[in-house]
Design a protein around this motif. Structure first.
Motif, PDB file in Angstrom:
ATOM      1  N   MET A   1      -5.770   3.348   6.039  1.00 53.54           N
ATOM      2  CA  MET A   1      -4.593   3.577   6.855  1.00 53.54           C
ATOM      3  C   MET A   1      -4.996   4.077   8.240  1.00 53.54           C
ATOM      4  O   MET A   1      -4.276   3.848   9.194  1.00 53.54           O
ATOM      5  CB  MET A   1      -3.667   4.571   6.156  1.00 53.54           C
ATOM      6  N   ASN A   2      -6.134   4.722   8.374  1.00 57.23           N
ATOM      7  CA  ASN A   2      -6.558   5.267   9.668  1.00 57.23           C
ATOM      8  C   ASN A   2      -6.697   4.200  10.747  1.00 57.23           C
ATOM      9  O   ASN A   2      -6.426   4.453  11.906  1.00 57.23           O
ATOM     10  CB  ASN A   2      -7.872   6.028   9.519  1.00 57.23           C
ATOM     11  N   LYS A   3      -7.128   2.990  10.368  1.00 58.75           N
ATOM     12  CA  LYS A   3      -7.309   1.948  11.373  1.00 58.75           C
ATOM     13  C   LYS A   3      -5.972   1.466  11.924  1.00 58.75           C
ATOM     14  O   LYS A   3      -5.924   0.912  13.010  1.00 58.75           O
ATOM     15  CB  LYS A   3      -8.142   0.792  10.831  1.00 58.75           C
TER      16      LYS A   3
ATOM     17  N   ALA B   1      -4.836  -4.554  -3.464  1.00 59.51           N
ATOM     18  CA  ALA B   1      -4.120  -3.434  -2.852  1.00 59.51           C
ATOM     19  C   ALA B   1      -3.457  -2.568  -3.920  1.00 59.51           C
ATOM     20  O   ALA B   1      -3.430  -1.336  -3.802  1.00 59.51           O
ATOM     21  CB  ALA B   1      -3.074  -3.949  -1.861  1.00 59.51           C
ATOM     22  N   LEU B   2      -2.923  -3.191  -4.965  1.00 64.23           N
ATOM     23  CA  LEU B   2      -2.335  -2.421  -6.067  1.00 64.23           C
ATOM     24  C   LEU B   2      -3.378  -1.560  -6.765  1.00 64.23           C
ATOM     25  O   LEU B   2      -3.119  -0.415  -7.118  1.00 64.23           O
ATOM     26  CB  LEU B   2      -1.688  -3.356  -7.090  1.00 64.23           C
ATOM     27  N   LYS B   3      -4.562  -2.119  -6.968  1.00 61.97           N
ATOM     28  CA  LYS B   3      -5.615  -1.413  -7.708  1.00 61.97           C
ATOM     29  C   LYS B   3      -6.375  -0.409  -6.853  1.00 61.97           C
ATOM     30  O   LYS B   3      -6.708   0.684  -7.315  1.00 61.97           O
ATOM     31  CB  LYS B   3      -6.602  -2.416  -8.298  1.00 61.97           C
ATOM     32  N   TYR B   4      -6.683  -0.788  -5.606  1.00 62.53           N
ATOM     33  CA  TYR B   4      -7.609   0.009  -4.804  1.00 62.53           C
ATOM     34  C   TYR B   4      -7.052   0.446  -3.455  1.00 62.53           C
ATOM     35  O   TYR B   4      -7.779   1.046  -2.672  1.00 62.53           O
ATOM     36  CB  TYR B   4      -8.906  -0.791  -4.552  1.00 62.53           C
TER      37      TYR B   4
ATOM     38  N   THR C   1      -3.907   2.049  -0.754  1.00 59.99           N
ATOM     39  CA  THR C   1      -3.473   3.390  -0.374  1.00 59.99           C
ATOM     40  C   THR C   1      -2.284   3.907  -1.173  1.00 59.99           C
ATOM     41  O   THR C   1      -1.853   5.033  -0.965  1.00 59.99           O
ATOM     42  CB  THR C   1      -3.088   3.413   1.120  1.00 59.99           C
ATOM     43  N   GLY C   2      -1.739   3.076  -2.065  1.00 59.62           N
ATOM     44  CA  GLY C   2      -0.615   3.508  -2.894  1.00 59.62           C
ATOM     45  C   GLY C   2       0.749   3.128  -2.346  1.00 59.62           C
ATOM     46  O   GLY C   2       1.771   3.509  -2.901  1.00 59.62           O
TER      47      GLY C   2
ATOM     48  N   ILE D   1       6.712   2.277  -3.250  1.00 59.62           N
ATOM     49  CA  ILE D   1       7.971   1.553  -3.062  1.00 59.62           C
ATOM     50  C   ILE D   1       8.460   0.957  -4.369  1.00 59.62           C
ATOM     51  O   ILE D   1       9.668   0.943  -4.633  1.00 59.62           O
ATOM     52  CB  ILE D   1       7.865   0.507  -1.925  1.00 59.62           C
ATOM     53  N   ILE D   2       7.566   0.495  -5.237  1.00 61.34           N
ATOM     54  CA  ILE D   2       7.983  -0.049  -6.533  1.00 61.34           C
ATOM     55  C   ILE D   2       8.649   1.036  -7.373  1.00 61.34           C
ATOM     56  O   ILE D   2       9.691   0.801  -7.992  1.00 61.34           O
ATOM     57  CB  ILE D   2       6.796  -0.704  -7.269  1.00 61.34           C
TER      58      ILE D   2
END
Length: 95
Positions: free
Chosen positions: A1-3, A77-80, A82-83, A88-89
């Protein structure tokens, strides 16, 4: 997320948070995104929801218009990630 973190993105995400109705969302996103961009984001979210429910790649590829490489990216993205998908799910499922 930092980028992703920068003042312009902060302003964009703050703008999203100001939207109050589904109609406002449609109007804003229609102005700021192309139809294909909205469709791509919708497909990714739907794929994440289906993966979260335990659907297979084959079932998802049959049900929605998404490439296998994009589906793989959503799965990663789901597995590794940022959540973000999980957050949202969970909120969608609470309704």
């Amino acid at each position: 997320m930092n980028k992703l973190k920068n003042p312009m993105n902060d302003a964009l995400f703050e703008a999203f948070l100001k939207l109050e109705t589904l109609e406002e969302c449609y109007a804003f996103f229609e102005d700021i995104c192309t139809y294909k961009e909205i469709e791509a984001m919708s497909n990714r979210l739907e794929a994440a929801k289906l993966l979260n429910k335990g659907k297979t790649y084959e079932e998802i590829l049959k049900d929605i218009n998404i490439s296998s490489s994009t589906l793989s990216r959503v799965s990663k993205a789901l597995k590794y990630g940022t959540g973000g998908y999980e957050t949202i799910i969970k909120r969608i499922n609470k309704k």
